[in-house]
Design a protein around this motif. Structure first.
Motif, mmCIF file in Angstrom:
data_model
loop_
_atom_site.group_PDB
_atom_site.id
_atom_site.type_symbol
_atom_site.label_atom_id
_atom_site.label_comp_id
_atom_site.label_asym_id
_atom_site.label_seq_id
_atom_site.Cartn_x
_atom_site.Cartn_y
_atom_site.Cartn_z
ATOM 1 N N THR A 32 7.905 6.005 -6.026
ATOM 2 C CA THR A 32 7.505 4.671 -6.467
ATOM 3 C C THR A 32 8.230 4.386 -7.777
ATOM 4 O OG1 THR A 32 5.602 3.217 -6.841
ATOM 5 C CG2 THR A 32 5.453 5.402 -7.815
ATOM 6 N N ARG A 40 3.849 -5.705 -7.773
ATOM 7 C CA ARG A 40 3.000 -5.814 -6.573
ATOM 8 C C ARG A 40 1.516 -5.722 -6.904
ATOM 9 N NH1 ARG A 40 5.557 -8.619 -3.688
ATOM 10 N NH2 ARG A 40 4.352 -8.113 -1.842
ATOM 11 N N ARG A 155 1.468 7.128 -1.737
ATOM 12 C CA ARG A 155 1.884 6.172 -2.782
ATOM 13 C C ARG A 155 1.164 4.825 -2.681
ATOM 14 N NH1 ARG A 155 7.990 4.076 -1.246
ATOM 15 N NH2 ARG A 155 7.476 3.209 0.771
ATOM 16 N N ARG A 224 -2.666 -4.225 3.146
ATOM 17 C CA ARG A 224 -2.271 -5.624 3.368
ATOM 18 C C ARG A 224 -3.431 -6.446 3.957
ATOM 19 N NH1 ARG A 224 3.363 -6.168 6.354
ATOM 20 N NH2 ARG A 224 3.579 -4.128 5.375
ATOM 21 N N ASN A 261 -6.029 -6.240 -7.786
ATOM 22 C CA ASN A 261 -4.597 -6.534 -7.754
ATOM 23 C C ASN A 261 -4.417 -7.914 -8.385
ATOM 24 O OD1 ASN A 261 -2.072 -7.604 -6.809
ATOM 25 N ND2 ASN A 261 -2.036 -6.012 -5.243
HETATM 26 C C1 LIG Z 1 -1.625 -1.872 -1.552
HETATM 27 C C2 LIG Z 1 -0.818 -3.102 -1.984
HETATM 28 C C3 LIG Z 1 -0.528 -3.016 -3.454
HETATM 29 C C4 LIG Z 1 0.507 -3.076 -1.237
HETATM 30 O O1 LIG Z 1 1.246 -4.233 -1.587
HETATM 31 P P1 LIG Z 1 1.939 -5.124 -0.456
HETATM 32 O O2 LIG Z 1 2.660 -6.175 -1.122
HETATM 33 O O3 LIG Z 1 0.871 -5.501 0.533
HETATM 34 O O4 LIG Z 1 2.963 -4.097 0.143
HETATM 35 P P2 LIG Z 1 3.161 -3.726 1.667
HETATM 36 O O5 LIG Z 1 2.023 -2.903 2.152
HETATM 37 O O6 LIG Z 1 3.489 -4.978 2.419
HETATM 38 O O7 LIG Z 1 4.450 -2.809 1.525
HETATM 39 C C5 LIG Z 1 5.717 -3.336 1.187
HETATM 40 C C6 LIG Z 1 6.682 -2.185 1.096
HETATM 41 O O8 LIG Z 1 6.431 -1.432 -0.105
HETATM 42 C C7 LIG Z 1 6.274 -0.061 0.221
HETATM 43 N N1 LIG Z 1 5.348 0.548 -0.721
HETATM 44 C C8 LIG Z 1 4.005 0.752 -0.584
HETATM 45 N N2 LIG Z 1 3.520 1.370 -1.668
HETATM 46 C C9 LIG Z 1 4.556 1.530 -2.526
HETATM 47 C C10 LIG Z 1 4.670 2.091 -3.806
HETATM 48 N N3 LIG Z 1 3.626 2.601 -4.466
HETATM 49 N N4 LIG Z 1 5.897 2.090 -4.387
HETATM 50 C C11 LIG Z 1 6.963 1.591 -3.787
HETATM 51 N N5 LIG Z 1 6.926 1.049 -2.546
HETATM 52 C C12 LIG Z 1 5.727 1.006 -1.928
HETATM 53 C C13 LIG Z 1 5.777 -0.067 1.648
HETATM 54 O O9 LIG Z 1 6.044 1.169 2.289
HETATM 55 C C14 LIG Z 1 6.571 -1.198 2.259
HETATM 56 O O10 LIG Z 1 7.842 -0.753 2.564
HETATM 57 P P3 LIG Z 1 8.624 -1.323 3.882
HETATM 58 O O11 LIG Z 1 8.749 -2.800 3.639
HETATM 59 O O12 LIG Z 1 9.897 -0.588 3.834
HETATM 60 O O13 LIG Z 1 7.723 -1.000 5.028
HETATM 61 C C15 LIG Z 1 -1.578 -4.417 -1.658
HETATM 62 O O14 LIG Z 1 -1.606 -4.624 -0.259
HETATM 63 C C16 LIG Z 1 -3.005 -4.415 -2.175
HETATM 64 O O15 LIG Z 1 -3.230 -4.386 -3.354
HETATM 65 N N6 LIG Z 1 -3.990 -4.493 -1.257
HETATM 66 C C17 LIG Z 1 -5.372 -4.476 -1.604
HETATM 67 C C18 LIG Z 1 -5.794 -3.048 -1.817
HETATM 68 C C19 LIG Z 1 -7.151 -2.953 -2.464
HETATM 69 O O16 LIG Z 1 -7.521 -3.767 -3.252
HETATM 70 N N7 LIG Z 1 -7.908 -1.908 -2.102
HETATM 71 C C20 LIG Z 1 -9.160 -1.657 -2.668
HETATM 72 C C21 LIG Z 1 -10.185 -2.604 -2.165
HETATM 73 S S1 LIG Z 1 -11.424 -2.833 -3.353
#
Ligand SMILES: CC(C)(COP(=O)(O)OP(=O)(O)OC[C@H]1O[C@@H](n2cnc3c(N)ncnc32)[C@H](O)[C@@H]1OP(=O)(O)O)[C@@H](O)C(=O)NCCC(=O)NCCS
Length: 331
Positions: A32, A40, A155, A224, A261
């Motif tokens: 990461t 993000r 990650r 997501r 987030n």
């Molecule tokens: C988890 C979260 C940060 C991911 O962000 P996102 O924008 O949805 O990212 P995606 O899942 O679409 O992933 C995009 C890309 O980044 C990658 N990625 C995921 N985590 C990563 C990290 N820590 N570092 C770098 N890349 C990462 C993914 O593998 C994906 O790669 P790909 O496009 O090659 O498949 C976001 O979805 C989130 O915050 N969700 C809510 C989670 C939450 O609040 N949980 C607790 C509930 S109270």
């Protein structure tokens, strides 16, 4: 129910452990980078409890500060509620452990389990007891040591979570008083409960070597999809709070949402029609601290001189379950 009473905040306090895990620390642990995490999620660092430091210890520090703020002693408390998904142990509950650490005995103690919405659920429970006149002074603490439930090889989850605690002392005031808690609204959608889980440790999957091998003792998440649900449910809960109190969004001074987030918070502000500047954001410093996040953000907002007595505050939460909730009050 209309009774002669409502509840109000008598004092607040919070506690963050000293150890810090920064984005650049995480770069050395998983694939990461600081820029991805900031863009993000908005998170820059999280605080982690030290070895030998337990959820009840975080609760104790936050409670001592809240009691001081309320100018009360632990002997003034009538009930202890702790919102947590990371109790000291499954049994006995962490509220009884905290009671003992506070040097008191006899009063009822209850842990509230509603994941990241837990603090709003506990606030609602406290409000019911105060409105009915059953109890006068109630301690609610949101506290988590989530880093012990996180897989530092995953990650997607390990970048999000941190530890901390926030405490409020709720007390009784006259129903007609201008300040206090006007309403709480709680919801849950169990049909999407599989989006965010900690599978092992309960009656379904007791601990075993297989659990450890499969990593079922860690949180698992469909990020997501949670994101999408979070924006919708938090917006709905906010609208419900305003509608039931005949209040317009312009009358709200501060929104204090669950800190998961920054993009979720921006989206909720946009859907809800409230400027981003009116949303308290503390996750840069803390990450997602689950049930602790709202009282931590609130305390930070007060200490930074943003939130002041007499202002209208809207609280919004969502979490595993999927649970959600809101509260409207004049601080
Ligand atoms: C988890 C979260 C940060 C991911 O962000 P996102 O924008 O949805 O990212 P995606 O899942 O679409 O992933 C995009 C890309 O980044 C990658 N990625 C995921 N985590 C990563 C990290 N820590 N570092 C770098 N890349 C990462 C993914 O593998 C994906 O790669 P790909 O496009 O090659 O498949 C976001 O979805 C989130 O915050 N969700 C809510 C989670 C939450 O609040 N949980 C607790 C509930 S109270």
């Amino acid at each position: 129910m209309r009774t002669p009473f409502r509840s109000k905040i008598a004092g607040i306090g919070s506690y963050l452990p000293k150890k810090i895990l920064s984005n650049s620390d995480l770069e050395k642990m998983v694939e990461t980078n600081d820029q991805w995490i900031r863009e993000r999620t908005g998170i820059e660092r999280r605080h982690l409890a030290a070895e030998g430091e337990y959820t009840s210890d975080l609760c104790l520090h936050a409670t001592e500060r809240a009691l001081q703020d309320a100018k009360m002693n632990s002997s003034d408390l009538d009930l202890i509620l702790i919102a947590t998904s990371t109790p000291d142990q499954v049994m006995p509950n962490t509220a009884t452990v905290l009671q003992h650490k506070l040097g008191i005995s006899g009063i009822p103690c209850l842990d509230v389990s509603a994941a990241c919405s837990g603090f709003v659920y506990a606030l609602s429970v406290a409000d019911q007891f105060i409105r009915t006149g059953t109890y006068k002074n109630i301690l609610i603490v949101g506290a988590e040591i989530l880093h012990r439930m996180v897989n530092y090889k995953d990650r997607e989850t390990c970048i999000l979570f941190g530890d901390g605690a926030g405490a409020w002392i709720m007390t009784q005031t006259d129903f007609d008083s201008p300040d206090g808690l006007f309403s709480t609204h709680l919801r849950a959608n169990g049909e999407v409960g599989d989006l965010f889980i900690l599978p092992a440790g309960g009656s379904k999957i007791p601990y075993s070597q297989e659990v450890l091998d499969k990593g079922q003792h860690y949180v698992m998440m469909k990020g997501r999809e949670i994101f999408r649900h979070a924006v919708r449910t938090m917006t709905e809960c906010c609208q419900l709070a305003l509608k039931s109190n005949s209040i317009q969004s312009e009358q709200v001074d501060w929104v204090v949402p669950h800190q998961a987030n920054v993009r979720i918070l921006d989206s909720v502000a946009e859907h809800f029609g409230i400027p981003k500047e009116k949303v308290i954001v503390s996750l840069r410093e803390t990450g997602n601290t689950s049930a602790a996040s709202i009282p931590l953000a609130f305390d930070m907002g007060v200490r930074e001189g943003k939130i002041k007595r007499g202002q209208m505050i809207l609280i919004a939460a969502f979490g595993a379950g999927l649970t959600s909730g809101s509260a409207l009050m004049r601080y």
